[in-house]
Design a protein around this motif. Structure first.
Motif, PDB file in Angstrom:
ATOM      1  N   ILE A 162      53.448  34.461  23.220  1.00 52.10           N
ATOM      2  CA  ILE A 162      54.159  34.033  24.423  1.00 52.10           C
ATOM      3  C   ILE A 162      53.123  33.914  25.533  1.00 52.10           C
ATOM      4  CG2 ILE A 162      55.967  34.586  26.085  1.00 52.10           C
ATOM      5  CD1 ILE A 162      57.208  36.382  23.883  1.00 52.10           C
ATOM      6  N   HIS A 163      52.929  32.708  26.046  1.00 59.22           N
ATOM      7  CA  HIS A 163      51.981  32.455  27.122  1.00 59.22           C
ATOM      8  C   HIS A 163      52.716  32.456  28.464  1.00 59.22           C
ATOM      9  CE1 HIS A 163      48.757  31.251  24.332  1.00 59.22           C
ATOM     10  NE2 HIS A 163      49.710  30.651  23.635  1.00 59.22           N
ATOM     11  N   ILE A 164      52.020  32.894  29.506  1.00 61.85           N
ATOM     12  CA  ILE A 164      52.600  32.963  30.847  1.00 61.85           C
ATOM     13  C   ILE A 164      51.722  32.177  31.818  1.00 61.85           C
ATOM     14  CG2 ILE A 164      53.339  34.457  32.738  1.00 61.85           C
ATOM     15  CD1 ILE A 164      54.967  34.923  30.232  1.00 61.85           C
ATOM     16  N   ALA A 165      52.353  31.354  32.640  1.00 65.92           N
ATOM     17  CA  ALA A 165      51.649  30.633  33.704  1.00 65.92           C
ATOM     18  C   ALA A 165      52.536  30.611  34.940  1.00 65.92           C
ATOM     19  CB  ALA A 165      51.300  29.213  33.262  1.00 65.92           C
ATOM     20  N   VAL A 166      51.907  30.406  36.092  1.00 65.07           N
ATOM     21  CA  VAL A 166      52.642  30.365  37.366  1.00 65.07           C
ATOM     22  C   VAL A 166      52.154  29.167  38.168  1.00 65.07           C
ATOM     23  CG1 VAL A 166      53.106  31.557  39.548  1.00 65.07           C
ATOM     24  CG2 VAL A 166      52.986  32.858  37.413  1.00 65.07           C
ATOM     25  N   ARG A 167      53.098  28.421  38.734  1.00 60.27           N
ATOM     26  CA  ARG A 167      52.760  27.300  39.610  1.00 60.27           C
ATOM     27  C   ARG A 167      52.572  27.812  41.032  1.00 60.27           C
ATOM     28  NH1 ARG A 167      57.242  24.936  36.847  1.00 60.27           N
ATOM     29  NH2 ARG A 167      56.606  23.428  35.250  1.00 60.27           N
ATOM     30  N   ALA A 185      51.718  37.583  26.734  1.00 61.33           N
ATOM     31  CA  ALA A 185      52.536  38.753  27.048  1.00 61.33           C
ATOM     32  C   ALA A 185      53.386  39.096  25.836  1.00 61.33           C
ATOM     33  CB  ALA A 185      53.423  38.473  28.259  1.00 61.33           C
ATOM     34  N   ARG A 186      53.869  40.334  25.822  1.00 63.21           N
ATOM     35  CA  ARG A 186      54.757  40.782  24.748  1.00 63.21           C
ATOM     36  C   ARG A 186      56.055  41.298  25.344  1.00 63.21           C
ATOM     37  NH1 ARG A 186      51.782  43.237  19.549  1.00 63.21           N
ATOM     38  NH2 ARG A 186      49.945  41.898  19.531  1.00 63.21           N
ATOM     39  N   LEU A 235      48.782  24.802  23.929  1.00 66.08           N
ATOM     40  CA  LEU A 235      49.283  26.172  23.892  1.00 66.08           C
ATOM     41  C   LEU A 235      50.458  26.339  22.943  1.00 66.08           C
ATOM     42  CD1 LEU A 235      49.073  27.068  27.692  1.00 66.08           C
ATOM     43  CD2 LEU A 235      47.693  28.046  25.854  1.00 66.08           C
ATOM     44  N   VAL A 236      51.399  25.389  22.938  1.00 64.10           N
ATOM     45  CA  VAL A 236      52.596  25.561  22.107  1.00 64.10           C
ATOM     46  C   VAL A 236      52.435  24.944  20.727  1.00 64.10           C
ATOM     47  CG1 VAL A 236      54.070  25.693  24.136  1.00 64.10           C
ATOM     48  CG2 VAL A 236      53.772  23.491  22.986  1.00 64.10           C
ATOM     49  N   ALA A 286      53.902  28.480  19.535  1.00 66.94           N
ATOM     50  CA  ALA A 286      54.009  29.475  20.603  1.00 66.94           C
ATOM     51  C   ALA A 286      55.094  29.085  21.592  1.00 66.94           C
ATOM     52  CB  ALA A 286      52.669  29.613  21.332  1.00 66.94           C
ATOM     53  N   MET A 287      55.375  30.026  22.487  1.00 66.39           N
ATOM     54  CA  MET A 287      56.254  29.800  23.634  1.00 66.39           C
ATOM     55  C   MET A 287      55.410  29.892  24.893  1.00 66.39           C
ATOM     56  SD  MET A 287      59.383  32.239  25.030  1.00 66.39           S
ATOM     57  CE  MET A 287      60.682  31.585  23.988  1.00 66.39           C
TER      58      MET A 287
END
Length: 380
Positions: free
Chosen positions: A102-107, A118-119, A29-30, A52-53
């Protein structure tokens, strides 16, 4: 390398064991073969690589922690280190943000749920340091997924509606009960007392007293001027006590050196316009002002798109109408309430309506959750 990276962009995000996600998916991803830079911001992990972030948050509904806020928004709570601040405050001139997503993930319970990209929608800084950042998810979350990555908060204490029964009986009690119920106390501040204090109507003196421990009572969108900042108009005939946040209009009272009227008329005026009387005298106006500002400054919001009259009736059906005449001559506004919730509904022409609801706790928005409303924002 990850052979099937495409499944991370499916309509329903893949649940991946957290260790597998960190070892295999994060580098993809990054981007880049070198070890990415890692930071912790508001309880979330921020991973930055050349391509990426990636922001990885814990599943939580706590407002003080970074995480998913609603079906379309993610909040990062600072302070953030300089590299994170620089990236989120905007790509360099001429660089397409899509080239560095910008990538988003949740544990969640030992797994990582990838939510997509996301922006940045808005960000705040203090002395060049990022304090908060709101990002908009490009793919809104389903209700089921939202409840996984932002577990519902247990019902908390919300202000009751005792004050409502006093609105047309004992307005002084109604104002005090609403303000003390809605706003938590802060350290008391001793406001200097000006020469005008003894000539102010009782309603204003009461609000200033309440604001010593609850400064939010003086407004967040528009403002009741602190007592030392009160001023007269250019003719010296009106005492200006309330102002719009951009200075477009103000509220005033007749200024007198004599004993003030107990419950005077409040006058609304645009900068170059004529004085227009508010429909409620000061005692009712201060309740309306307090309700309006409480909803505007609330942590949890429900904002529908433009409504018709039948839609307003449906939206407010489970709420209580505050029995006061309309507030604000520009766009007559009525108020509807439930425990811990205030909604104001306004219209300039009586055909198109705009509503804004604010709540002290996420659970207070529950009466609105299942309505067939087109929401611009819904934090429940």
């Amino acid at each position: 390398m990850v052979e099937d990276d495409a499944r991370m962009n499916d309509q329903v995000p893949a649940a991946i064991p957290a260790l597998v996600f960190d070892r295999q998916y994060v580098p993809v991803l990054v981007g880049g073969s070198a070890a990415p830079r890692r930071f912790t911001v508001g309880g979330a992990s921020v991973v930055m690589g050349p391509a990426a972030m990636l922001i990885i948050a814990e599943a939580s509904g706590a407002p003080a922690r970074s995480g998913v806020w609603n079906a379309e928004r993610f909040r990062l709570i600072g302070p953030a280190p300089a590299p994170v601040t620089e990236r989120l405050m905007g790509a360099p001139w001429g660089v397409d943000e899509r080239a560095s997503p910008i990538h988003i993930a949740v544990r969640v319970e030992g797994e990582a749920l990838y939510l997509g990209t996301a922006r940045v929608r808005q960000a705040g800084t203090t002395d060049g340091v990022l304090t908060d950042c709101e990002l908009r998810l490009e793919a809104p979350l389903s209700r089921e997924l939202l409840d996984r990555v932002r577990p519902p908060l247990p019902p908390g204490h919300v202000p009751d509606l005792r004050w409502l029964g006093n609105v047309n009986g004992d307005r002084e009690a109604a104002l005090e009960q609403f303000v003390t119920g809605w706003y938590p106390t802060e350290d008391a501040t001793e406001s200097p007392v000006g020469d005008s204090a003894s000539r102010l109507p009782g309603g204003l003196r009461q609000l200033y007293r309440l604001a010593k421990q609850r400064p939010g009572a003086l407004g967040t969108q528009n403002k009741i001027l602190p007592e030392p900042d009160l001023l007269t108009d250019h003719l010296g005939e009106m005492l200006v006590f309330g102002v719009e946040n951009q200075g477009g209009f103000f509220w005033s009272l007749p200024w007198t050196l004599e004993e003030p009227e107990a419950d005077p008329t409040v006058w609304f005026r645009e900068l170059d316009g004529q004085l227009i009387a508010e429909q409620e005298a000061l005692s009712g106006f201060l309740i309306q002002f307090s309700l309006y500002e409480a909803s505007m400054g609330a942590e949890y919001l429900a904002l529908p798109r433009e409504l018709t009259a039948p839609q307003v009736e449906q939206l407010t059906g489970a709420l209580h109408l505050v029995p006061l005449r309309p507030f604000w001559p520009w766009a007559p506004t009525r108020f509807y309430v439930a425990p811990g919730l205030v909604m104001h509904v306004s219209s300039e022409d009586g055909e198109a309506f705009h509503a804004w609801a604010g709540a002290t706790h996420r659970s207070a928005l529950n009466p609105l959750a299942d309505l067939p409303v087109d929401w611009n924002r819904f934090d429940g």
